[in-house]
Scaffold this motif. Structure first.
Motif, PDB file in Angstrom:
ATOM      1  N   ALA A   1       0.846  -1.276   0.030  1.00  0.00           N
ATOM      2  CA  ALA A   1       0.028   0.019   0.030  1.00  0.00           C
ATOM      3  C   ALA A   1       0.821   1.264  -0.053  1.00  0.00           C
ATOM      4  O   ALA A   1       2.040   1.204   0.338  1.00  0.00           O
ATOM      5  CB  ALA A   1      -0.972   0.159   1.256  1.00  0.00           C
ATOM      6  N   ALA A   2       0.163   2.449  -0.211  1.00  0.00           N
ATOM      7  CA  ALA A   2       0.667   3.799  -0.146  1.00  0.00           C
ATOM      8  C   ALA A   2       0.841   4.012   1.497  1.00  0.00           C
ATOM      9  O   ALA A   2       0.212   3.164   2.083  1.00  0.00           O
ATOM     10  CB  ALA A   2      -0.063   4.746  -0.724  1.00  0.00           C
TER      11      ALA A   2
ATOM     12  N   ILE B   1      -5.263   9.270   0.781  1.00  0.00           N
ATOM     13  CA  ILE B   1      -6.398   9.224   0.154  1.00  0.00           C
ATOM     14  C   ILE B   1      -6.318   8.112  -1.096  1.00  0.00           C
ATOM     15  O   ILE B   1      -7.346   7.717  -1.626  1.00  0.00           O
ATOM     16  CB  ILE B   1      -6.731  10.547  -0.562  1.00  0.00           C
ATOM     17  CG1 ILE B   1      -8.186  10.513  -1.420  1.00  0.00           C
ATOM     18  CG2 ILE B   1      -5.609  10.844  -1.503  1.00  0.00           C
ATOM     19  CD1 ILE B   1      -9.302  10.266  -0.478  1.00  0.00           C
ATOM     20  N   TYR B   2      -4.971   7.864  -1.211  1.00  0.00           N
ATOM     21  CA  TYR B   2      -4.574   6.861  -2.425  1.00  0.00           C
ATOM     22  C   TYR B   2      -5.401   5.490  -1.787  1.00  0.00           C
ATOM     23  O   TYR B   2      -5.708   4.699  -2.670  1.00  0.00           O
ATOM     24  CB  TYR B   2      -3.274   6.704  -2.875  1.00  0.00           C
ATOM     25  CG  TYR B   2      -2.667   8.101  -3.073  1.00  0.00           C
ATOM     26  CD1 TYR B   2      -2.845   8.519  -4.206  1.00  0.00           C
ATOM     27  CD2 TYR B   2      -1.811   8.979  -2.328  1.00  0.00           C
ATOM     28  CE1 TYR B   2      -2.265   9.966  -4.731  1.00  0.00           C
ATOM     29  CE2 TYR B   2      -1.268   9.966  -2.617  1.00  0.00           C
ATOM     30  CZ  TYR B   2      -1.580  10.571  -3.830  1.00  0.00           C
ATOM     31  OH  TYR B   2      -1.156  11.672  -4.220  1.00  0.00           O
ATOM     32  N   ASN B   3      -4.965   5.001  -0.670  1.00  0.00           N
ATOM     33  CA  ASN B   3      -5.577   3.762  -0.122  1.00  0.00           C
ATOM     34  C   ASN B   3      -7.110   3.476  -0.131  1.00  0.00           C
ATOM     35  O   ASN B   3      -7.735   2.941  -0.803  1.00  0.00           O
ATOM     36  CB  ASN B   3      -5.047   3.334   1.176  1.00  0.00           C
ATOM     37  CG  ASN B   3      -3.453   3.170   0.989  1.00  0.00           C
ATOM     38  OD1 ASN B   3      -2.690   2.707   0.182  1.00  0.00           O
ATOM     39  ND2 ASN B   3      -2.927   3.521   2.431  1.00  0.00           N
ATOM     40  N   VAL B   4      -7.626   4.721  -0.012  1.00  0.00           N
ATOM     41  CA  VAL B   4      -9.144   5.072  -0.033  1.00  0.00           C
ATOM     42  C   VAL B   4      -9.639   4.681  -1.141  1.00  0.00           C
ATOM     43  O   VAL B   4     -10.638   4.035  -1.556  1.00  0.00           O
ATOM     44  CB  VAL B   4      -9.703   6.038   0.863  1.00  0.00           C
ATOM     45  CG1 VAL B   4     -11.239   6.600   0.719  1.00  0.00           C
ATOM     46  CG2 VAL B   4      -9.148   6.367   2.269  1.00  0.00           C
ATOM     47  N   SER B   5      -9.129   5.308  -2.048  1.00  0.00           N
ATOM     48  CA  SER B   5      -9.583   5.309  -3.660  1.00  0.00           C
ATOM     49  C   SER B   5      -9.331   3.855  -4.202  1.00  0.00           C
ATOM     50  O   SER B   5     -10.253   3.371  -4.831  1.00  0.00           O
ATOM     51  CB  SER B   5      -8.655   6.593  -4.293  1.00  0.00           C
ATOM     52  OG  SER B   5      -9.036   7.784  -3.963  1.00  0.00           O
TER      53      SER B   5
END
Length: 308
Positions: free
Chosen positions: A136-137, A142-146
């Motif tokens: 993961a990031a 926000i990258y993980n949520v997206s």
């Protein structure tokens, strides 16, 4: 001692020919699937069934009092059999038949009382539970949520044509110390795949291949193929790996059977219906019976059965 009013999966026959006789020594247990027709409960014993009865008189009483032959849900036939149409939870309970008859014209009237304990049962709530891990990031970005939302969209579309649905049960980002590789961020996903149809709802199709368990098996194959393809795609990449990617070999799956609230599995109490989700308390179906639902808090493993 007990009788199961259910035919094997894939055999779609009427239950009109199913008949159950009573016992003068103990109450007979009968299991009827919700919203289905029950077998015929006869107001005779096995011995009397094969004998002539002169001027027989039948009278049935249930949890709500005497049952009249004109009742739309509980019917008494001309020969004294009790049969239920569209069986509901509230119909569970003790049913008693009072029989009066003469063995011969010359003999005096005899009386017999037979008891049946009728239990509603329903199919377990079957579903697959998957876990998978992704590189993961940085956590809380926000990258993980997206990525999580996009992944769920893809998985949902994969199983949509099978009338199945995907639910995210848990998503967590953790720092993992790798041997000789330092710390890295990983996403831990847990999601379920279940059937969309309900007992009373519209079925996707009537064919045997469209049973819930078969459609779920097809959904499992599609999801496993999807994760395997991610590994193949990453293996063909010449450039550096993306920031978020599936970690090969982390996909795990368990098949879970869970009873709905108010139902449980108890092989000791219901040996003739050992895998059925039987109503916990006949006559008071909205409360749990602590003895009957012994497995309500059992851990979820392959084929585990429990109350929600």
């Amino acid at each position: 001692v007990g009788y199961l009013a259910q035919l094997p999966r894939g055999i779609h026959l009427t239950q009109d020919s199913m008949k159950i006789v009573g016992s003068p020594n103990f109450p007979v247990k009968v299991y009827v699937m919700l919203h289905q027709k029950s077998p015929h409960m006869l107001c005779v014993t096995q011995q009397l069934r094969n004998s002539e009865l002169i001027d027989p008189s039948f009278q049935w009483h249930g949890p709500k009092g005497r049952i009249i032959s004109g009742n739309s849900t509980a019917q008494v036939t001309s020969t004294g059999s009790l049969v239920f149409q569209n069986f509901k939870e509230s119909m569970s309970g003790v049913y008693t038949c009072f029989l009066e008859y003469k063995p011969t014209v010359e003999e005096v009237v005899k009386n017999l009382q037979l008891k049946y304990v009728v239990y509603a049962y329903r199919e377990p709530h079957y579903y697959y539970q998957f876990t998978a891990r992704y590189h993961a990031a940085p956590c809380n970005t926000i990258y993980n949520v997206s990525f999580e939302k996009k992944l769920l969209e893809i998985l949902s579309k994969l199983v949509l044509d099978l009338s199945c649905q995907v639910f995210l049960l848990k998503s967590e980002c953790h720092h993992v110390k790798m041997q000789r590789a330092g710390l890295q961020n990983e996403l831990f996903f847990t999601f379920s795949v279940s059937s969309l149809d309900t007992e009373k709802g519209r079925k996707p199709c009537a064919d045997h291949s469209c049973e819930s368990s078969k459609r779920l098996s097809k959904a499992k194959i599609l999801i496993e193929r999807f994760f395997n393809q991610q590994v193949e795609v990453l293996g063909r990449r010449a450039e550096p790996l993306p920031e978020i990617y599936y970690i090969e070999g982390t996909l795990q799956m368990v098949w879970i059977n869970r009873c709905f609230p108010g139902y449980g599995v108890n092989t000791l109490k219901h040996p003739k219906c050992p895998e059925c989700c039987v109503i916990c308390s006949p006559g008071s179906y909205n409360s749990h019976d602590g003895i009957h639902c012994l497995q309500c808090n059992s851990s979820l493993v392959f084929g585990a059965k429990a109350c929600l």
